[in-house]
Design a protein around this motif. Structure first.
Motif, PDB file in Angstrom:
ATOM      1  N   LEU A  57     -15.617 -17.554   9.336  1.00  0.00           N
ATOM      2  CA  LEU A  57     -16.462 -18.709   9.684  1.00  0.00           C
ATOM      3  C   LEU A  57     -15.676 -20.012   9.593  1.00  0.00           C
ATOM      4  N   GLY A  85     -17.578 -21.342  20.523  1.00  0.00           N
ATOM      5  CA  GLY A  85     -18.794 -21.082  19.760  1.00  0.00           C
ATOM      6  C   GLY A  85     -19.477 -19.810  20.229  1.00  0.00           C
ATOM      7  N   THR A  86     -19.517 -19.643  21.556  1.00  0.00           N
ATOM      8  CA  THR A  86     -20.167 -18.451  22.122  1.00  0.00           C
ATOM      9  C   THR A  86     -19.396 -17.198  21.729  1.00  0.00           C
ATOM     10  N   GLY A 134     -19.802 -16.698  17.920  1.00  0.00           N
ATOM     11  CA  GLY A 134     -21.156 -16.346  17.483  1.00  0.00           C
ATOM     12  C   GLY A 134     -21.575 -14.970  17.956  1.00  0.00           C
ATOM     13  N   GLY A 162     -19.439 -11.896  15.906  1.00  0.00           N
ATOM     14  CA  GLY A 162     -20.542 -11.521  15.011  1.00  0.00           C
ATOM     15  C   GLY A 162     -21.083 -10.136  15.329  1.00  0.00           C
ATOM     16  N   GLY A 165     -24.945 -17.225   8.953  1.00  0.00           N
ATOM     17  CA  GLY A 165     -25.446 -18.151   9.972  1.00  0.00           C
ATOM     18  C   GLY A 165     -26.325 -19.222   9.355  1.00  0.00           C
TER      19      GLY A 165
END
Lengths: 496, 374
Positions: A349, A368-369, A372, A376, A394
């Motif tokens: 993170l 970010g996409t 995330g 993730g 998150g």
């Protein structure tokens, strides 16, 4: 013996550091020309003027306003028949210079030096302002409220403050910091409200700075902070003039540093770092809710993952059976212990956070996409981490964004890692040990010698009006005790 | 090292500090198993009676405090008792403070051992607690005392956890009967002694006297804190009576903590783990304060009070306490009982200090005033 020699050497270097660029030569045309030798932008022009006299104009063309040079200096001087040339110049800020050191200093500040054949030297300010216009704050945006923010021009910043506090009591003390950068530092305070002892502490701290470069406000803060090893910022940094003006009115000190759009505010408390200018725009109930939400979010951001590790490692029996089933199912095929799982996720993170900061805006959205969804989801599917931890990470990450102060939010990571280790060893008592340490540390901190953890310790009941909750503004009749203002009442008690 | 001052004074504490300090010193280890020792519901009046006695004692203490020249710190005490006598008192104080300090740490470690980590060696807990206490104490007396306010805010809310025990159907007023004893109790004095010892602790405020604002009405705030403590003792005892009932109360260890085990929320069970962990704030604060007091007492006894305070000295005292903790744990601890030989020693020590210190101070002050008037 070794240490004594070392200390002596450092002292010697420190002493000589101040004198490193000091000119001991006499003031002459040669020494002025030598000053700009090997400087491509340094120019010296000779002009003949009336009575067969000659003058030499020396300047740095990148620092001055070239358009004004001709009309303000060259033309008036050409036709000058006066004995003293400076009387022909219209500028009122002409300085007679007597030392080479001073000449150098003024020239580097954007002055034009005029040397006549009788050995007189004058400096005329012709600085190129090179300023950007006043824009909206990028770091502390608010929806309803003033939109202006500081710029790199220190005089412009003072103007923004003076417009908000049109008082002759608003004092501005000028300092120079850094013997290479000669950075202009201006300390502002409202005389009669700000405590002179605190002003004096700040004054002494700025005057004592003996270092080569002060590039921006954080450099200055590093020299002024009472506790340099602490992770918590002891000065508030803002680019909002409204916030600075408000702090000045409460009896605090504002320090502006040239070439940076950020100001330092002190003395502050730990809780000031959770306050936003918007708190005073919202209705007091809404503002209080939002402020308490920030405190809760801060605690969530530092405690959530360590709590997960503590519960799954040591205290399974705290979790109700229904939730425990979900947790066990989620963790049943994981190869890592909760500690390593948590550590791994926090580490990833932080990498993503840091990467998104360094990336250009457009790329950071893509990042970010990828981070995330791809990392993730892929991590869960690969069986490296549990779904529950992904959710918790998150939540903790989003919660950390609620802290308005960027410097404080950056300390979260370190605290989280420390708590994670304590949680893995000692479970919840370990986390409480960490909390005790953190609170004891905060209790020991000071900002310009004022307690950092007030109004809790010491207990200043008066300041609770603007603490976890924000009371209605008419109720806040007194200035905060923490700033130790000379005049505690905020309303005018006189006839007027 | 020159700038490192442990007993420096830059601020004065107000009423909030007095309440926080007295309240926390009165609600320590004993309160956790006091209901087991009292058992009989009519001893609710016993708590009230001892609370009133404690109030008288606090009145004497506040009188002594008002007579003393608190701003002078050590010199004020030296004027009162004389240098030689003060050294003797400080020497005796070393033992008393050491007993209390060890009792606090051992007591807390025992609770953690029983409720949270039964398989863990208590020695590790001693080490962690002493490390954090040393850190807090190393910041100096002023900041340590200030930490007391933080500790108070972190722990006082716990009493709210006991509200459900006063709500029917769990709470039945019949559980509080008989309010008047039916027969003769075998050891009526033992329960009272325990309550008295539990309420002891405010006498240590004289060690923080130089940091307390002399202008405020100490008695008012001492009384408020004492009132809160007595109220909480009654609330906790009543909650235990409602939940366990008199017959079962005598058989359960640490009833005040055990009953919290039965509280359930949709998110958490076994809330006592969180509660015990949070109580560490209170224990660590008092242990840090006593650690500094112990260091101070050693300095007075060794006639080195005018020398500069140093980290080495404090660390040395911490290490000494740690060794004492290991030794006591080796010889007295881990008996699985709340009241072992060691806690009995603290029971008597607390009783005596709370009884004697306020009176001793008052007598000394009166004698000094008489002498100065002649």
């Amino acid at each position: 013996m070794f240490w004594n020699k070392r200390i002596q050497k450092i002292r010697h270097e420190k002493k000589n550091g101040n004198e490193l660029f000091q000119k001991n030569e006499d003031l002459s045309l040669e020494s002025l020309k030598a000053m700009i030798s090997n400087m491509d932008d340094g120019e010296s022009i000779e002009h003949s003027i009336s009575r067969n006299r000659k003058i030499t104009i020396v300047y740095i063309k990148t620092l001055i306003d070239l358009e004004r040079l001709n009309e303000s200096i060259i033309q008036p001087v050409k036709n000058c028949s006066e004995e003293m040339i400076h009387t022909c110049l219209s500028s009122e800020k002409i300085v007679a210079v007597t030392t080479l050191d001073n000449a150098q200093k003024l020239m580097m500040q954007g002055h034009v030096l005029i040397y006549d054949d009788k050995g007189h030297l004058w400096a005329v300010p012709l600085e190129n302002p090179l300023a950007r216009s006043v824009e909206e704050s990028q770091s502390e945006t608010i929806l309803y409220g003033p939109k202006d923010s500081f710029t790199e021009q220190i005089d412009q910043n003072i103007t923004l403050l003076r417009r908000r506090l049109p008082l002759t009591e608003l004092k501005t003390e000028k300092f120079s910091a850094g013997y290479l950068t000669k950075t202009k530092v201006v300390m502002l305070y409202v005389e009669g409200i700000a405590n002179p002892d605190i002003v004096d502490i700040a004054r002494k701290k700025i005057s004592k700075i003996n270092f080569d470069m002060i590039i921006e406000q954080s450099n200055l803060a590093a020299f002024m902070e009472d506790h340099i090893h602490s992770v918590f910022p002891q000065f508030q940094q803002t680019d909002r003039p409204d916030q600075c003006a408000y702090s000045l009115g409460l009896g605090k000190i504002v320090i502006l540093v040239a070439n940076t759009p950020f100001a330092l505010i002190a003395p502050i408390t730990f809780f000031h770092l959770f306050q936003s200018p918007e708190d005073y725009i919202h209705r007091w109930i809404v503002a209080s809710f939002l402020r308490s939400l920030r405190y809760v979010s801060y605690m969530v951001s530092i405690l959530l993952i360590p709590l997960y590790v503590a519960l799954t490692t040591h205290h399974y029996h705290i979790i109700p059976l229904q939730i425990l089933f979900v947790l066990l199912e989620s963790r049943s095929k994981l190869p890592f212990s909760p500690f390593w799982e948590g550590l791994l996720m926090l580490f990833v993170l932080e990498i993503i956070k840091e990467a998104s900061l360094r990336m250009p805006n457009k790329t950071s959205t893509t990042l970010g996409t990828i981070a995330g969804i791809v990392i993730g989801q892929a991590a869960v599917e690969a069986g490296f981490v549990s779904k529950i931890l992904i959710v918790l990470v998150g939540v903790a990450a989003v919660a950390s964004f609620l802290v308005p102060n960027y410097l404080l939010s950056k300390t979260n990571t370190l605290i989280q890692f420390a708590y994670l280790i304590l949680a893995s060893f000692l479970g919840i008592p370990g986390i409480v040990l960490g909390l005790i340490h953190m609170l004891a540390h905060l209790n020991g901190l000071t900002s310009l010698k004022q307690p950092y953890f007030s109004p809790i310790a010491p207990l200043y009941w008066r300041d609770w009006m603007d603490f976890f909750f924000r009371a209605p503004i008419p109720w806040m009749k007194k200035r905060p005790k923490q700033a130790d203002a000379l005049f505690k009442w905020r309303y005018n008690r006189g006839d007027g | 090292m020159g700038d490192y001052k442990l007993f420096d004074k830059t601020a004065e504490f107000g009423n909030g500090f007095i309440i926080a300090f007295v309240h926390q010193s009165q609600l320590l280890y004993f309160v956790l198993f006091l209901p087991k020792m009292l058992q009989q519901s009519y001893l609710l009046f016993g708590i009230l009676a001892v609370g009133i006695l404690s109030q008288i004692n606090l009145f004497i203490l506040s009188k002594s405090m008002s007579y003393m020249d608190s701003k002078q710190g050590y010199n004020g005490f030296a004027k009162l008792f004389g240098h030689r006598n003060l050294r003797i008192i400080a020497f005796a104080g070393i033992a008393v403070i050491l007993i209390k300090l060890c009792f606090i740490v051992l007591g807390y470690a025992e609770i953690v051992h029983q409720f949270i980590f039964p398989s863990m060696q208590p020695s590790w807990l001693f080490l962690f607690i002493m490390l954090i206490c040393t850190y807090i104490a190393s910041q100096g007396m002023e900041k340590t005392l200030r930490f007391g306010i933080i500790a108070f805010f972190c722990t006082f809310w716990m009493i709210l956890l006991y509200i459900p025990y006063f709500v029917p159907p769990g709470a039945d007023v019949l559980d509080l009967y008989p309010l008047i004893p039916a027969g003769r109790d075998e050891h009526p004095w033992k329960g009272m002694l325990m309550i008295w010892s539990s309420l002891s602790g405010p006498e240590y405020i004289i060690l923080a006297l130089p940091w307390i604002n002399p202008k405020q009405k100490a008695l008012t705030y001492l009384s408020i804190a004492n009132g809160i403590s007595v109220f909480l003792y009654i609330v906790l005892f009543m909650a235990c009576l409602f939940f366990f009932g008199t017959p079962y109360l005598g058989k359960i260890s640490y009833p005040v903590l055990n009953m919290i085990r039965y509280l359930q929320t949709p998110v958490f069970e076994r809330i006592e783990i969180v509660m015990i962990s949070m109580q560490m704030f209170q224990y660590v604060f008092l242990a840090s304060f006593l650690l500094l007091s112990l260091y101070g007492a050693i300095r007075i006894s060794a006639c080195s009070v005018h020398k500069e305070t140093g980290r080495k000295g404090l660390y040395g005292v911490s290490f000494f306490v740690l060794v004492c903790l290991f030794l006591i744990d080796q010889f007295f601890g881990r008996q699985g009982k709340e009241l072992n030989g060691w806690t009995n020693l603290q029971l008597w020590s607390g009783t005596l200090t709370y009884l004697l210190i306020p009176s001793l101070l008052l007598v000394a002050n009166i004698r000094r005033r008489r002498r100065s008037s002649h």
